[in-house]
Scaffold this active site. Structure first.
Site, PDB file in Angstrom:
ATOM      1  N   ASN A   9     -25.643 -10.844 -44.524  1.00  0.00           N
ATOM      2  CA  ASN A   9     -26.144 -11.841 -43.762  1.00  0.00           C
ATOM      3  C   ASN A   9     -25.749 -11.966 -42.628  1.00  0.00           C
ATOM      4  O   ASN A   9     -24.372 -12.448 -42.261  1.00  0.00           O
ATOM      5  CB  ASN A   9     -26.080 -13.080 -44.748  1.00  0.00           C
ATOM      6  CG  ASN A   9     -26.474 -14.389 -43.847  1.00  0.00           C
ATOM      7  OD1 ASN A   9     -27.220 -14.365 -42.934  1.00  0.00           O
ATOM      8  ND2 ASN A   9     -26.125 -15.532 -44.653  1.00  0.00           N
ATOM      9  N   TRP A  10     -26.411 -11.423 -41.593  1.00  0.00           N
ATOM     10  CA  TRP A  10     -25.724 -11.359 -40.135  1.00  0.00           C
ATOM     11  C   TRP A  10     -25.809 -12.909 -39.539  1.00  0.00           C
ATOM     12  O   TRP A  10     -24.996 -13.237 -38.683  1.00  0.00           O
ATOM     13  CB  TRP A  10     -26.492 -10.508 -39.441  1.00  0.00           C
ATOM     14  CG  TRP A  10     -26.562  -9.019 -39.816  1.00  0.00           C
ATOM     15  CD1 TRP A  10     -26.141  -8.473 -40.677  1.00  0.00           C
ATOM     16  CD2 TRP A  10     -27.170  -8.007 -38.940  1.00  0.00           C
ATOM     17  NE1 TRP A  10     -26.284  -7.212 -40.615  1.00  0.00           N
ATOM     18  CE2 TRP A  10     -26.947  -6.859 -39.642  1.00  0.00           C
ATOM     19  CE3 TRP A  10     -27.923  -7.953 -37.653  1.00  0.00           C
ATOM     20  CZ2 TRP A  10     -27.428  -5.712 -39.142  1.00  0.00           C
ATOM     21  CZ3 TRP A  10     -28.331  -6.709 -37.166  1.00  0.00           C
ATOM     22  CH2 TRP A  10     -27.987  -5.450 -37.852  1.00  0.00           C
ATOM     23  N   LYS A  11     -26.288 -13.920 -39.951  1.00  0.00           N
ATOM     24  CA  LYS A  11     -26.248 -15.148 -39.520  1.00  0.00           C
ATOM     25  C   LYS A  11     -26.797 -15.146 -38.093  1.00  0.00           C
ATOM     26  O   LYS A  11     -27.557 -14.372 -37.742  1.00  0.00           O
ATOM     27  CB  LYS A  11     -24.948 -15.843 -39.693  1.00  0.00           C
ATOM     28  CG  LYS A  11     -24.592 -15.742 -41.420  1.00  0.00           C
ATOM     29  CD  LYS A  11     -23.330 -16.475 -41.577  1.00  0.00           C
ATOM     30  CE  LYS A  11     -23.129 -16.459 -43.041  1.00  0.00           C
ATOM     31  NZ  LYS A  11     -21.826 -17.439 -43.519  1.00  0.00           N
ATOM     32  N   HIS A  94     -29.762 -21.147 -47.869  1.00  0.00           N
ATOM     33  CA  HIS A  94     -28.436 -20.946 -47.687  1.00  0.00           C
ATOM     34  C   HIS A  94     -27.669 -22.287 -47.371  1.00  0.00           C
ATOM     35  O   HIS A  94     -28.375 -23.019 -46.558  1.00  0.00           O
ATOM     36  CB  HIS A  94     -28.318 -19.938 -46.324  1.00  0.00           C
ATOM     37  CG  HIS A  94     -26.651 -19.594 -46.132  1.00  0.00           C
ATOM     38  ND1 HIS A  94     -25.937 -20.321 -45.698  1.00  0.00           N
ATOM     39  CD2 HIS A  94     -26.153 -18.396 -46.475  1.00  0.00           C
ATOM     40  CE1 HIS A  94     -24.656 -19.676 -45.706  1.00  0.00           C
ATOM     41  NE2 HIS A  94     -25.010 -18.416 -46.261  1.00  0.00           N
ATOM     42  N   GLU A  96     -25.979 -22.934 -45.384  1.00  0.00           N
ATOM     43  CA  GLU A  96     -25.813 -23.571 -43.548  1.00  0.00           C
ATOM     44  C   GLU A  96     -27.050 -24.181 -43.338  1.00  0.00           C
ATOM     45  O   GLU A  96     -27.093 -25.229 -42.333  1.00  0.00           O
ATOM     46  CB  GLU A  96     -25.384 -22.586 -42.819  1.00  0.00           C
ATOM     47  CG  GLU A  96     -23.934 -21.755 -42.975  1.00  0.00           C
ATOM     48  CD  GLU A  96     -23.593 -20.538 -42.636  1.00  0.00           C
ATOM     49  OE1 GLU A  96     -24.393 -19.802 -42.434  1.00  0.00           O
ATOM     50  OE2 GLU A  96     -22.732 -20.116 -43.092  1.00  0.00           O
ATOM     51  N   GLU A 166     -22.716 -18.943 -53.886  1.00  0.00           N
ATOM     52  CA  GLU A 166     -22.100 -18.947 -52.788  1.00  0.00           C
ATOM     53  C   GLU A 166     -21.299 -20.352 -52.712  1.00  0.00           C
ATOM     54  O   GLU A 166     -21.692 -21.356 -52.227  1.00  0.00           O
ATOM     55  CB  GLU A 166     -22.857 -18.932 -51.262  1.00  0.00           C
ATOM     56  CG  GLU A 166     -23.432 -17.425 -51.385  1.00  0.00           C
ATOM     57  CD  GLU A 166     -23.629 -17.137 -49.643  1.00  0.00           C
ATOM     58  OE1 GLU A 166     -23.430 -16.017 -49.571  1.00  0.00           O
ATOM     59  OE2 GLU A 166     -24.338 -17.825 -49.175  1.00  0.00           O
ATOM     60  N   GLY A 172     -16.730 -18.018 -45.101  1.00  0.00           N
ATOM     61  CA  GLY A 172     -16.025 -18.025 -43.727  1.00  0.00           C
ATOM     62  C   GLY A 172     -14.888 -18.344 -43.846  1.00  0.00           C
ATOM     63  O   GLY A 172     -14.387 -18.615 -42.771  1.00  0.00           O
ATOM     64  N   SER A 212     -16.819 -14.888 -48.366  1.00  0.00           N
ATOM     65  CA  SER A 212     -15.677 -14.070 -48.094  1.00  0.00           C
ATOM     66  C   SER A 212     -15.407 -12.672 -49.165  1.00  0.00           C
ATOM     67  O   SER A 212     -14.397 -12.325 -49.488  1.00  0.00           O
ATOM     68  CB  SER A 212     -14.436 -14.640 -48.156  1.00  0.00           C
ATOM     69  OG  SER A 212     -14.351 -16.053 -47.439  1.00  0.00           O
ATOM     70  N   GLY A 233     -21.236 -12.165 -45.460  1.00  0.00           N
ATOM     71  CA  GLY A 233     -21.474 -12.593 -44.031  1.00  0.00           C
ATOM     72  C   GLY A 233     -20.273 -11.593 -43.143  1.00  0.00           C
ATOM     73  O   GLY A 233     -21.030 -10.607 -42.800  1.00  0.00           O
ATOM     74  N   GLY A 234     -19.583 -12.447 -42.914  1.00  0.00           N
ATOM     75  CA  GLY A 234     -18.453 -11.571 -41.599  1.00  0.00           C
ATOM     76  C   GLY A 234     -18.454  -9.987 -41.997  1.00  0.00           C
ATOM     77  O   GLY A 234     -18.583  -9.406 -40.905  1.00  0.00           O
TER      78      GLY A 234
HETATM   79  P1  13P Z   1     -18.752 -14.942 -45.359  1.00  0.00           P
HETATM   80  O1  13P Z   1     -18.804 -13.449 -46.083  1.00  0.00           O
HETATM   81  O2  13P Z   1     -18.415 -14.729 -44.018  1.00  0.00           O
HETATM   82  O3  13P Z   1     -17.586 -15.717 -46.030  1.00  0.00           O
HETATM   83  O4  13P Z   1     -20.234 -15.527 -45.507  1.00  0.00           O
HETATM   84  C1  13P Z   1     -20.700 -15.727 -46.939  1.00  0.00           C
HETATM   85  C2  13P Z   1     -22.075 -15.981 -46.652  1.00  0.00           C
HETATM   86  O5  13P Z   1     -22.624 -17.242 -46.177  1.00  0.00           O
HETATM   87  C3  13P Z   1     -23.253 -15.025 -46.951  1.00  0.00           C
HETATM   88  O6  13P Z   1     -24.457 -15.719 -46.968  1.00  0.00           O
END
Ligand code: 13P
Length: 249
Positions: A9-11, A94, A96, A166, A172, A212, A233-234
């Site tokens: 997930n590149w966000k 998500h 967010e 999640e 994050g 994470s 994510g990251g």
């Molecule tokens: P991280 O892997 O950066 O913690 O993010 C997880 C996430 O929100 C994937 O959708």
């Protein structure tokens, strides 16, 4: 036997040119026929990323969509637009989006249904806050999310769905849920699906863990019986994603 699915997930990262460069950088690192690999990318990156990934094993996902067919919804993108552009998956709900953009379960239920109708596979996200975990209501909360978001969705469609667990406190933060915590909730989600639908549907639905995930913890998490991969994510924005995808090599 469920095939693992590992999605990035590149966000809100990567301009179109950076996106194409990242696809090229990761191309040889993310080859693993044992798993489905997906990059969920910002809307503006979809077309260049679809082109950049032609002939590779990687599928493209969107990070959001709107449930209406078309019309006066300035700034939104429809399921049909995504499908036509070559998108196969779409992240829905998500944390967010639930938090910053106030998306509620009634809206998400409409999005899930529209995505399925358009032939996209939803990656439906759920997860608790730290406060909810400490209050001991994690599973109650997640069951409520799953039941509301899937209201009126047929068993055959749920069987093809991806659900991502999640925990919000693990996103994050570098603070991964322990393998036991992740497995407990993913197992609980599967039990919830069996309760609403049936055993075959529960056995078929793929449930990811996200929060994470990194090259060091992926193999242990993905070895659990109810964890069918990860939403990353990251770590999906760097070469490490190759190690996560090739966790079993
Ligand atoms: P991280 O892997 O950066 O913690 O993010 C997880 C996430 O929100 C994937 O959708």
């Amino acid at each position: 036997m469920r095939k693992k699915i590992i999605a990035g997930n590149w966000k809100m990262n990567m301009t179109p040119s950076q996106a194409v460069a990242l696809c090229a950088e990761l191309k040889d690192l993310v080859k693993n026929d044992d798993v489905d690999v997906v990059y969920c990318v910002p809307a503006i990156d979809i077309v260049p990323v679809v082109n950049a990934l032609k002939g590779t094993n990687v599928k493209v996902g969107a990070e959001n969509m709107y449930f209406e067919e078309k019309g006066a919804f300035t700034g939104e993108i429809s399921a049909a637009m995504l499908k036509d552009a070559g998108v196969e998956y779409v992240i829905i709900g998500h944390s967010e989006r639930r938090d910053y953009f106030k998306e509620d379960d009634a809206l998400l239920n409409k999005k899930v249904k529209k995505a399925i109708e358009a032939g996209l596979t939803p990656i439906l996200c759920c997860g608790e806050t730290l406060e909810q975990r400490e209050m001991g209501i994690t599973m109650d909360w997640i069951r409520m999310q799953i039941k509301s978001d899937l209201a009126g969705v047929a068993a055959a469609d749920v069987a093809k769905l991806v659900i991502a667990y999640e925990p919000i406190w693990a996103i994050g933060t570098g603070k991964t849920a322990t393998t036991a915590q992740a497995e407990e909730v993913c197992g609980g989600i599967r039990a919830c699906i069996e309760e609403i639908y049936d055993k075959a549907t529960a056995e078929a639905v793929r449930i990811q863990y996200g929060g994470s995930v990194n090259a060091a913890n992926a193999a242990e998490l993905f070895a659990e019986k109810d964890i069918d991969g990860g939403l990353v994510g990251g770590a999906s924005l760097k070469a490490d994603f190759g190690k996560i995808v090739c966790y079993n090599k």
